[in-house]
Design a protein around this motif. Sequence first.
Motif, PDB file in Angstrom:
ATOM      1  N   UNK A   1       0.727  -1.410  -0.242  1.00  0.00           N
ATOM      2  CA  UNK A   1      -0.137   0.831   0.229  1.00  0.00           C
ATOM      3  C   UNK A   1       0.904   1.340  -0.338  1.00  0.00           C
ATOM      4  N   UNK A   2       1.955   1.123   0.685  1.00  0.00           N
ATOM      5  CA  UNK A   2       2.953   2.298   0.043  1.00  0.00           C
ATOM      6  C   UNK A   2       3.438   2.717  -0.222  1.00  0.00           C
ATOM      7  N   UNK A   3       3.361   1.929  -0.772  1.00  0.00           N
ATOM      8  CA  UNK A   3       4.222   2.015  -3.206  1.00  0.00           C
ATOM      9  C   UNK A   3       3.321   2.484  -4.187  1.00  0.00           C
ATOM     10  N   UNK A   4       2.153   1.516  -3.845  1.00  0.00           N
ATOM     11  CA  UNK A   4       1.238   2.060  -4.822  1.00  0.00           C
ATOM     12  C   UNK A   4       0.299   3.763  -4.147  1.00  0.00           C
ATOM     13  N   UNK A   5       0.955   4.157  -3.675  1.00  0.00           N
ATOM     14  CA  UNK A   5       0.410   5.327  -3.266  1.00  0.00           C
ATOM     15  C   UNK A   5       0.956   6.176  -2.474  1.00  0.00           C
ATOM     16  N   UNK A   6       2.603   5.956  -3.050  1.00  0.00           N
ATOM     17  CA  UNK A   6       3.542   6.930  -2.821  1.00  0.00           C
ATOM     18  C   UNK A   6       4.821   7.112  -3.401  1.00  0.00           C
ATOM     19  N   UNK A   7       4.526   6.122  -4.710  1.00  0.00           N
ATOM     20  CA  UNK A   7       6.163   5.973  -5.180  1.00  0.00           C
ATOM     21  C   UNK A   7       4.926   4.961  -6.856  1.00  0.00           C
ATOM     22  N   UNK A   8       4.235   4.830  -6.388  1.00  0.00           N
ATOM     23  CA  UNK A   8       3.799   4.728  -8.221  1.00  0.00           C
ATOM     24  C   UNK A   8       3.441   6.086  -8.761  1.00  0.00           C
ATOM     25  N   UNK A   9       3.566   5.934 -10.520  1.00  0.00           N
ATOM     26  CA  UNK A   9       3.784   6.665 -10.654  1.00  0.00           C
ATOM     27  C   UNK A   9       2.445   5.884 -11.925  1.00  0.00           C
ATOM     28  N   UNK A  10       1.004   6.819 -12.228  1.00  0.00           N
ATOM     29  CA  UNK A  10       0.562   7.897 -11.484  1.00  0.00           C
ATOM     30  C   UNK A  10      -0.082   7.846  -9.758  1.00  0.00           C
ATOM     31  N   UNK A  11       0.308   8.472  -9.252  1.00  0.00           N
ATOM     32  CA  UNK A  11      -0.032   8.231  -7.514  1.00  0.00           C
ATOM     33  C   UNK A  11      -1.445   7.680  -7.557  1.00  0.00           C
ATOM     34  N   UNK A  12      -1.713   6.681  -6.466  1.00  0.00           N
ATOM     35  CA  UNK A  12      -2.637   6.443  -6.784  1.00  0.00           C
ATOM     36  C   UNK A  12      -3.492   5.930  -5.151  1.00  0.00           C
ATOM     37  N   UNK A  13      -5.268   6.238  -5.253  1.00  0.00           N
ATOM     38  CA  UNK A  13      -5.566   6.451  -4.419  1.00  0.00           C
ATOM     39  C   UNK A  13      -7.058   4.276  -3.901  1.00  0.00           C
ATOM     40  N   UNK A  14      -7.340   4.551  -2.837  1.00  0.00           N
ATOM     41  CA  UNK A  14      -7.732   3.522  -2.752  1.00  0.00           C
ATOM     42  C   UNK A  14      -8.849   3.467  -3.323  1.00  0.00           C
ATOM     43  N   UNK A  15      -9.922   2.518  -3.484  1.00  0.00           N
ATOM     44  CA  UNK A  15     -11.578   2.432  -4.517  1.00  0.00           C
ATOM     45  C   UNK A  15     -12.162   3.047  -2.971  1.00  0.00           C
ATOM     46  N   UNK A  16     -12.211   2.639  -2.207  1.00  0.00           N
ATOM     47  CA  UNK A  16     -12.585   2.983  -1.355  1.00  0.00           C
ATOM     48  C   UNK A  16     -12.873   4.134  -1.093  1.00  0.00           C
ATOM     49  N   UNK A  17     -11.875   4.745  -1.705  1.00  0.00           N
ATOM     50  CA  UNK A  17     -11.206   6.768  -1.096  1.00  0.00           C
ATOM     51  C   UNK A  17     -12.536   7.393  -2.019  1.00  0.00           C
ATOM     52  N   UNK A  18     -12.779   6.577  -3.426  1.00  0.00           N
ATOM     53  CA  UNK A  18     -12.889   7.500  -4.248  1.00  0.00           C
ATOM     54  C   UNK A  18     -14.400   8.645  -3.833  1.00  0.00           C
ATOM     55  N   UNK A  19     -15.058   8.013  -3.358  1.00  0.00           N
ATOM     56  CA  UNK A  19     -15.942   8.987  -2.303  1.00  0.00           C
ATOM     57  C   UNK A  19     -15.667  10.311  -1.875  1.00  0.00           C
ATOM     58  N   UNK A  20     -14.592  10.473  -1.027  1.00  0.00           N
ATOM     59  CA  UNK A  20     -14.096  11.896  -0.517  1.00  0.00           C
ATOM     60  C   UNK A  20     -13.340  12.327  -2.322  1.00  0.00           C
ATOM     61  N   UNK A  21     -12.514  11.966  -2.509  1.00  0.00           N
ATOM     62  CA  UNK A  21     -11.710  12.407  -4.015  1.00  0.00           C
ATOM     63  C   UNK A  21     -12.558  13.644  -4.611  1.00  0.00           C
ATOM     64  N   UNK A  22     -11.837  14.935  -4.065  1.00  0.00           N
ATOM     65  CA  UNK A  22     -12.809  15.985  -4.306  1.00  0.00           C
ATOM     66  C   UNK A  22     -12.870  15.336  -6.147  1.00  0.00           C
ATOM     67  N   UNK A  23     -14.093  16.538  -6.158  1.00  0.00           N
ATOM     68  CA  UNK A  23     -14.974  16.677  -7.799  1.00  0.00           C
ATOM     69  C   UNK A  23     -14.217  17.751  -8.771  1.00  0.00           C
ATOM     70  N   UNK A  24     -13.256  17.076  -9.395  1.00  0.00           N
ATOM     71  CA  UNK A  24     -12.257  18.613  -9.877  1.00  0.00           C
ATOM     72  C   UNK A  24     -12.171  18.398 -11.761  1.00  0.00           C
ATOM     73  N   UNK A  25     -13.445  17.257 -11.912  1.00  0.00           N
ATOM     74  CA  UNK A  25     -13.651  16.895 -13.384  1.00  0.00           C
ATOM     75  C   UNK A  25     -12.367  16.480 -13.558  1.00  0.00           C
ATOM     76  N   UNK A  26     -11.414  15.636 -12.454  1.00  0.00           N
ATOM     77  CA  UNK A  26     -10.224  14.767 -13.323  1.00  0.00           C
ATOM     78  C   UNK A  26     -10.376  13.639 -12.521  1.00  0.00           C
TER      79      UNK A  26
END
Length: 210
Positions: free
Chosen positions: A37-62
């Motif tokens: 998880x540390x690899x996925x969220x901090x060093x992976x390109x593009x940066x990934x978030x957990x699917x469970x956190x999608x609802x909290x992601x800002x709606x900025x059209x990206x």
Amino acid sequence: MKRAAHIFLLLVSAALLTTSCNQQAEDITLGQMERTVSFLTSTHTPRLICEDDLADYPDDNTPPQFYSVFGRASYRYIVNYYDAGRDARPEVWRGCTITMTFAAYDFSAYRAPTLAQLYATNDPALRDAMANAGWTLDDDPFFAFEPVTVTLGKGELIRGVEMALEGCREGDEVEIWSTSSLAYSGAYIGILNKDIPVYWHIVINSVEQI
């Protein structure tokens, strides 16, 4: 055909050799989960978030790039998830037969893998790089540059990969990280240590639904 059979046996034997966790194995799994998880969220390109956190992601059209979690110990990122027309392509579910191109790596370094961590593949795109690096491909049973076809749900893949493939679609490029508990725990495969996490890069070439 003989080399293709060898690589197929690698995939099959993995599922058969997976064992239940004892306390030591559970500790290993938890540590591998944390580092993955540390690899996925901090060093992976593009940066990934957990699917469970999608609802909290800002709606900025990206649209956010995200990974999904399966069985507490397998992680999936679909590179082309937002491709136009993807939803119309055949979906992978248990019982489907898929043809895939894959490369499987030792992920114990928890960083982007290189040829040095590769332990099995049928990807022709890697052949020249491997030959240039001095690999004796003709003598290695884990490298057969031919199509691999499996039926999901028959135990023909390691559990972490099989779980993560469900819900993918034909044409998907998929990255899957699996802890050893859903990979080769309890057995040595070739030169691969039984307690290592693995990373698979897969392109789903075709899906035959039943």
